[in-house]
Every structure is written in structure tokens, then in C-alpha cells.
Design a protein around this motif. Sequence first.
Motif, PDB file in Angstrom:
ATOM      1  N   TYR A   1      33.228 -22.233  26.853  1.00  0.00           N
ATOM      2  CA  TYR A   1      32.509 -21.521  27.912  1.00  0.00           C
ATOM      3  C   TYR A   1      32.338 -20.077  27.474  1.00  0.00           C
TER       4      TYR A   1
ATOM      5  N   GLU B   1      19.761 -16.612  33.176  1.00  0.00           N
ATOM      6  CA  GLU B   1      20.468 -17.780  32.636  1.00  0.00           C
ATOM      7  C   GLU B   1      19.485 -18.724  31.941  1.00  0.00           C
TER       8      GLU B   1
ATOM      9  N   SER C   1      25.014 -29.390  26.695  1.00  0.00           N
ATOM     10  CA  SER C   1      24.462 -28.037  26.587  1.00  0.00           C
ATOM     11  C   SER C   1      23.853 -27.646  27.928  1.00  0.00           C
ATOM     12  N   ASN C   2      24.379 -26.598  28.531  1.00  0.00           N
ATOM     13  CA  ASN C   2      23.890 -26.232  29.855  1.00  0.00           C
ATOM     14  C   ASN C   2      24.427 -24.866  30.238  1.00  0.00           C
ATOM     15  N   ALA C   3      24.117 -24.466  31.456  1.00  0.00           N
ATOM     16  CA  ALA C   3      24.627 -23.211  32.014  1.00  0.00           C
ATOM     17  C   ALA C   3      24.537 -23.318  33.524  1.00  0.00           C
TER      18      ALA C   3
ATOM     19  N   THR D   1      24.785 -20.698  37.276  1.00  0.00           N
ATOM     20  CA  THR D   1      24.935 -19.394  37.913  1.00  0.00           C
ATOM     21  C   THR D   1      25.460 -19.605  39.315  1.00  0.00           C
TER      22      THR D   1
ATOM     23  N   THR E   1      28.078 -16.278  35.672  1.00  0.00           N
ATOM     24  CA  THR E   1      27.039 -16.992  34.934  1.00  0.00           C
ATOM     25  C   THR E   1      27.729 -17.519  33.693  1.00  0.00           C
TER      26      THR E   1
ATOM     27  N   TYR F   1      27.870 -20.239  30.310  1.00  0.00           N
ATOM     28  CA  TYR F   1      27.144 -21.044  29.327  1.00  0.00           C
ATOM     29  C   TYR F   1      28.137 -22.019  28.701  1.00  0.00           C
ATOM     30  N   THR F   2      27.797 -23.299  28.749  1.00  0.00           N
ATOM     31  CA  THR F   2      28.778 -24.320  28.405  1.00  0.00           C
ATOM     32  C   THR F   2      28.278 -25.220  27.283  1.00  0.00           C
TER      33      THR F   2
ATOM     34  N   GLN G   1      25.782 -18.485  18.663  1.00  0.00           N
ATOM     35  CA  GLN G   1      26.069 -17.817  19.938  1.00  0.00           C
ATOM     36  C   GLN G   1      26.085 -16.298  19.783  1.00  0.00           C
TER      37      GLN G   1
END
Length: 977
Positions: free
Chosen positions: A72, A94, A170-172, A174, A179, A181-182, A197
Motif C-alpha cells: 500500500y 487518484e 491493481s487499484n486505489a 479514496t 487515498t 494505492y494498492t 512507483q
Amino acid sequence: MKIKHLIIGCWLSVAGTTAMAQAQYVWKTATTGGYPYKYVTGDPTHSRFYTLKNGLTVILSATPKQPRIQTYIAVKAGSKTDPATNTGLAHYLEHMMFKGTDKFGTLDWAKEKPLLDKIDALYEQYNSTKDEAKRKEIYKQIDQTSGEAAKFAIANEYDKAMAGMGAQGSNAFTSFEQTVYTEDIPSASVDKFLTLQAERFRKPVLRIFHTELEAVYEEKNRGLDSDPRKVSEAMFAALFPNNNYGKQTTIGTVEHLKNPSLNKIRAYYNSYYVPNNMGIIMSGDFNPDVMIKKIDQHFGYMARKAVPAYTFGPEQPITSPVKRDVYGPTPENLTVAFRFPGASTRDAQMLNLMSDILTNGKAGLFDLDLVKQQKLLSASAYSYILKDYSALVLQGNPVKGQTLEDVRNLMLAEITKLKKGEFADDLLPSIVNNYKKSVIQQNEEYGSRAGNLMDAFTSGVDWKTNVSLVSDLSKITKAQIVAFANKYLNDNNYVIVYKHQGEDKNIVKVDKPTITPVSVNREAQSPFLKKVNDMPANAVQPVWLDFNRDIQRAKAGQLDVLTVQNKDNALFRLYYRYDMGSWNNKLLPVATQYLQFLGTDKMSSEDISKAFYKLAASFSVNAGPEITTVSINGLQENFTKAVALYEDLIANCKADPKALEGLKARLKKSRENAKLNKAAIMSGLMSYARYGAQNPFNNVLSNEELDAIKAEDLVNLLHSLATYKHTILYYGPQTATALATSLTSLHKMPAQFAAYPEAKKFTLTKEDKSRVLFANFDMVQAEINWIRNEGKFDAAKMPTIELYNNYFGGGMSSIVFQTIRESKALAYSTYASYASPAKKEDNSYFVAYVGTQADKFNDAVKGMNELLNDLPESEKVVTVARDNIRKSLETDRITQDGILFTYLNAKRRGIDVDDRKETYAALGNLKYSDIQAFHNAEVKDKPFTYCIVASEKRLTDDDLKKYGELTKLNLTQIFGY
């Protein structure tokens, strides 16, 4: 929006002394490899907390069970810190963090940049212009310039890079103050991951903005169609009028969505995306000493900067109930919320404990008094923990004939019992014992560890508080809980939201702008990404299951016993699996639901629930269409008691006519509610499309059959369950032989097993022409599923199907996503998949999906049909898909009871080996031509059934008839009652 609860980090025996607990959990410091870090003594996750010189927080929790890492990258900023004039901005950003920088995501930055600068200026001009005609002219320029700029962009290059590494998820997301990012990555790809990254967060470029903004519009419209979201927003607005929790929503207002400012987005990024406001959290297979050095090398360039302080006026006490009304097409319900202090306070810990006294799934006041007694259709209480404030939220759904005032009175009566201490004295230690089990479960998985650490970081919770939580809670007395409840809960200090069924006249949807599809440049690759892809990575050898080696076998009487030994902790999971379900007997699902309300001669239903909870154990009986599964789990030390408790209940449960009448009323209300659920309606349409009027979805009891059910019939069916042959599955500390021996006396078995009732057969529809099945629902969006029946299961096709699905319709790097969302901005969510059946004798089917604004319906259907009939060719996407599958398989470890269910699933398909091995071996030989041949044979130019759920006020019959013979189904046809 993500519901966050305070996370438990560790457990300690309730018998531990106060002095021992105080000594066990303390912050300490250490230094290895030149990097100092903090840790909490007694922390079972062995987490290390680093702060780099630039202020970046790094939290590492190593666990080597699987060769993967959950990562994360978290920013302590969300919708709470959006400017009041630009709500939704954190969420915009995001989305844009996936678009690349001046080094990747671009073919030629020198040529792209002037065009992006022009787009910036046009948006500022657009936002300051009020005349609608002039705004349309400016937007035409934005659309035209965006199309020119997109010629130099590489859409989804980030997604393709991560997929090529073998990343998953892969996602994010808010929320109010975070916020995040994963990524879930193979541990061998960590150097590539960190390189990408570090560049991603260096200086993001806001390219392909207007199509991404359209995806956000779609997300907003989905929210307008979501009654639970509207209830949540109304609750927060009333509960926190002085805080941005209530003053702003995460996705923003329609007005602000229509008037975005790229300059404001950059300003937000520059203010909050700074190292001293960010954290990198990792859990998985790595050496912390090596990992921290790598992270420092990649992120040390970031410069510390002062972060704007968030200030707000304190909330004034609520002195009388604050009422809000929400309208929408879904069933009515009620929400009550009380305000509490924020996450870092001791009161937040007490709040979590108090919410479990109300609802814990077994023995809480709501569980026993409202659900078990069937006074409400459903009822729950939960804590919503945020940094500045928290809330206790009560939610209830009425049974037929109840008013929402009745729901309120019943729930608040339980609050009165709580304040009077009218709950069992042993409930608190039972809750702590169940926390103990929960923590062991959480620490088994690297993903859970990382999630807990991330939540604590973004909420500002001291990790020591989490680690010592069970120990701390074990000291809290009933008197303290009662005093706490009386301090914060009274007859007037709450918000109450009435969710009514009816038309929402306040909805203002985001209208469709004119968007020209943009280039996606699928075959392009930036030099930067080529460098990342060429970086060396340690080879990881895949590990395949050997069902003979990995599963222990024994016999308990005539029954097969299949086990996997748990050598990590003291938890067990036991299953009795029957090869029959509702297709064999439509009464079976009703009987298994009835069981939860029954007792025996010696114990009431409430006594049984409390006994299970006291043991930190639970059971469930789930009757599916073809398989019924009994599940019992808990601490191995209580195995015998838990299993004996279930066995006594199933063998000796007594008919309770009053409980049956309550269940019938609940089932009827649930059926009515299902007809108000668009997802349920769509499921029914898709089943109708595959099988016709008589299909698995509506294979349920009619209302007349439901009324005719007798309590004795259901009880006799439950008593007879053990007389049918079944398989025993177990994951736990015992060996198969030991388990079989213990079950011989615990588990009653007949001398001769009964034959299963014959299962109902369903006939697949013939796909001889295109058809349209339509169901009306009051909604802003239109949801479309394309579906067609395919051939029988063929194990030899599995590798090709796996590659085809990954290439064509699965994930953000797929052809469908890139075209429908990225290029044409026609949907927020879209996918396509060739689905294989669960049994070898069943048929596969193909499904594609688009959820879009109703005014984009024809464009969306056209866009998907073009892909179905003419598969785009991209060697780059084929390579990405192949790499993703290969690296995922190399690092995929099927463990625990997953081994048992993988074996049984393979067996149903007529396979006696781990079929992943065959897929892995075949991947290297598969090419685009194989995918194309499969597509041409199974999908291209084939007739489909279009399943459409939308508002008939927004779509005309002429719109629908374009695509096939139109059938409008009513809800009785769909649901069967």
C-alpha cells in the motif's frame, strides 16, 4: 467509500495480569543495516516502523508463507481535505495517478506537453464561462485537443506494466482522510515495482483527462443509483455539519464534476503528496533489512514539505434527534447514528467493544433480541472509526407490516438495555475470546496484516494500542461499559435517516458530453517501461498441488475424510459436504434457514448461539443449488464441544411453529425486497437468458407452497441430513486418522446411507437468434449483459481460455477496458469473460458487461459489439497477458482448506491433477492466432441475448429492438413468485 473499523493487532490470554500486560507491549527502537526503526514488543506481526530522512513512513511486516507482497502506498489526504470549491478533487487525482509521467505513458513528451498545456488553459476558460453556448464551443476544443494529445499518449501503460510483473488487484481508493494505492506483487518483482512507483509519484501527468473524467461521471451516476450511498451521505451530513465528513462527499458534487480544474488538481498533489504525509506499507515475503534500503534508494528523492493543517469547528452536542429522509427504489430501512470521539482515543476502543455487545453475529443484544426473535428482518450495529470523530451506527430493516418507527423503537430499546446493563455477565469475556480467534485468522494472511497496518497509519492510531487491544479490553468491566454507554447514548443525541421507497426527485444526473474516441496506442512502449521490464528478477519456481501428497485421507465409518494439517496455529475448520441442494429439494434452503431459530429439549436457540460464541466457535449450513455444506470452525481446544453442540442441534432440534411463522414472514419480505434489487433482477434475467422461463434462478417455492410448509416437514428434513452420504473435510492441527477417530463418536452416521432425491434438470436455450430481455428499474444508468451458451467443458481448452480472458476482458490492461472505458469513455465498469462450468457435463457460457449512462446506451452496445465481432490484435497485450498469468501461477500458493476445495472442484470437472500445471506449460506456445481462433469459433458473429436493466423512461422500445427480438419480463416471470 470504505467502512473502517479499529483493527485488532494481537491477543493475550484473558488470565494475564495487568503488570504483565503493561510490560509486554512497549515501543522499542533498534537499528539494523544502518536504518533505525521502532517496534512493539509482543507484536505477533513483527512489524517495523521506519521514518526516512525525508519523513516518509515505511512499515514492514515480513512473512514468508507465499512468494508475494501486499503493498500500500498511502497518502493522509482524501475528500476531507478537498477545497470547498472543488469537491471530488482527491478522487480525481487518484484516477489520474494511473496515467504516467513525462517518462512513461508518453510516446513523445516534447510534442505532447504543449497540447496538455493548451488543455489546461481551455479547462480554466471553460470553468470561468457561464454562457452555455460558449461552454459547448470550448468543450469542442477540449475534445479536439485531447484527441490530438492522445496520439502521443500510451493509455494504460501503468496497468500493463503491473500486469506484466504478475501483479494482482491493481487499484486505489479514496475515502475521507486517505487515498491509498494498492498492489499485490510477486516478491521477485519488487525492484521493478519500486522503480515504477518512485517514478509514478515523482511528477504525475494529467493526460487523457476528459475521458477519465467521464469515467468519474459514470461513477457519480452509479452513486446516484445507490440508495445505501445516499443514506450514508445523509447520515454524515447530519452527524458532522462542521466537519468535511458531513460537508463534502468523496466523489464531489455534480456542479464541481462539471467544472474540473487541472491546476487545482496539481496544487492538491503538491500540497499533500509529500513524503512526510505518506506511508509505504508492505507485508509478505522479503527481508526487511534489504527492503528498507531499496525503498530509501527509490523514494529518498522526495522532498519534505509542510502539509496544510486541516482545521474544523468542533461539533455542537446534538440535543434532539436530527431527522433526514432519503428516497429511492430499494426497500425501506432505518439508520440511527450516535457521534463519538476519533480513532486515536481510548473511547474509540470502548466503542468497538460496545458495538460488539450489540452485534457480534451470535450473542449480541441485536442478534438475540431482534434477529433471533425475528422481530426485524435484519438488524446490526457497527462502529465507524475516523480520525476526528467516530460513530456508532444502527441499521434495521422491517418485516412486513412494520413501520420505520417500529424499527427505531425496537433498536433504541436495545440501547436502553445496554445502558441498564441488561446483558449476560459472560458476554465481555466471550467477545475477547472471539477477538483472540479473529486476530489469529488475520495474522495468517499477508494481505490482512498490510491492511491493518495501513488503516492504523491513515487513521493516526498508535500501533501499540492495536497490539495490546485484546489485553486492554479484557480488563474492561461491565460497569465501565454501562457507564460509557450512558455517557454517550441518550434519548435525543442521535441522527436518524429514514430510507423510504419512492422516487428521488432530487437526482440530477451528470449529462453525457460529446467525446471523440482517443487513441490508446496499444503496441507502444516507452523507453522507461522497457528499462523496467528488462530489469532482472529472481526466478520463482511454481509449486503445484499433488492431491495424493498434499491431502491426508482416512475413513470415519463409510465416509471419506480429507484433511490438511494446520501446523501454524490452533484454529480448525470442519466441513460436511453433501452432493445435493435446492435442485434436489426446494425445501432444503428453507430448512437450513429455519435451523438458526430452533432449539432442543435442553437448550433454546438463544442458548445455543451463546454457547457457540462462548467457545469462540461458529457453524453455518448453506444449501446451494447442487451442494449443501455444513461448516464448523473455532479453536481446536474447543473442537469436541463445538462439534458436539452442532451434532446435538441437528439431531434433536424441535419444531417451533411460532418460529416458522416468523421465518415465513421474513422470507416473504425478503422476496419483496429482492424484486427491488437491480442486481437480483439482472441475475434473474441472465438465468432466464440461459435456460428460459423455467430456470435455476426461479426454481423456488411459490407463495402458496411457502404458506403450506409445516414445521415438522422442515425438522424431519434437518434430522435426515446426516442420513445422506457426504464427505468430511478438515483443516486443523489434527491428523486425518486422529480426526476420523474423534468423529466416530461425535458424528452420528447410519448403517446405510439414503439415496439422494433426484435433481431437477434444466434445459439450455438454443442460441439461434439475438434476443433482448428487458426489466424496468428506476435508475440513472443502464446495465447490459451480453450472454450466450457455449459448449461442454473441455480441459484441453483451459490454457487458451485463461489467456483469452486475460487478453480480452479481464482487468485494466485488457482490450475491453482499454477500448470501452479509456478510449471511448462509455463506462466506469466493463468486462468480458468466457466462463467454464463447475461440472464436466455442464456447458460453458460467455458474458460481457457494460454499465453506462442511459443516454450512452446505443454507443455502449455498439462499442462492445464491435469488439465481439472484430477482435483487435495487439502482440503487446498478448505478452502482458501471458506474463501476468505465468508470474501469477509461479507465485500462487494454494494452502490450507483451499487445497481440499481445489481437489473437489477438479474432481467435479473430471480432472485428477492440478490443472494450473497444464496451463503454465502451454502458455509459452500460445499466440494471438490461438486467441483469435478461439474468439472466431466461440464469439465472433454469434447471436447473443442482451440482458438489460434500465428505466423505461430513459430507453425506448425502438432502442431495444435494434439488437434483437424484444421481451419485457415482469418481476413474477423473473423471480417465480
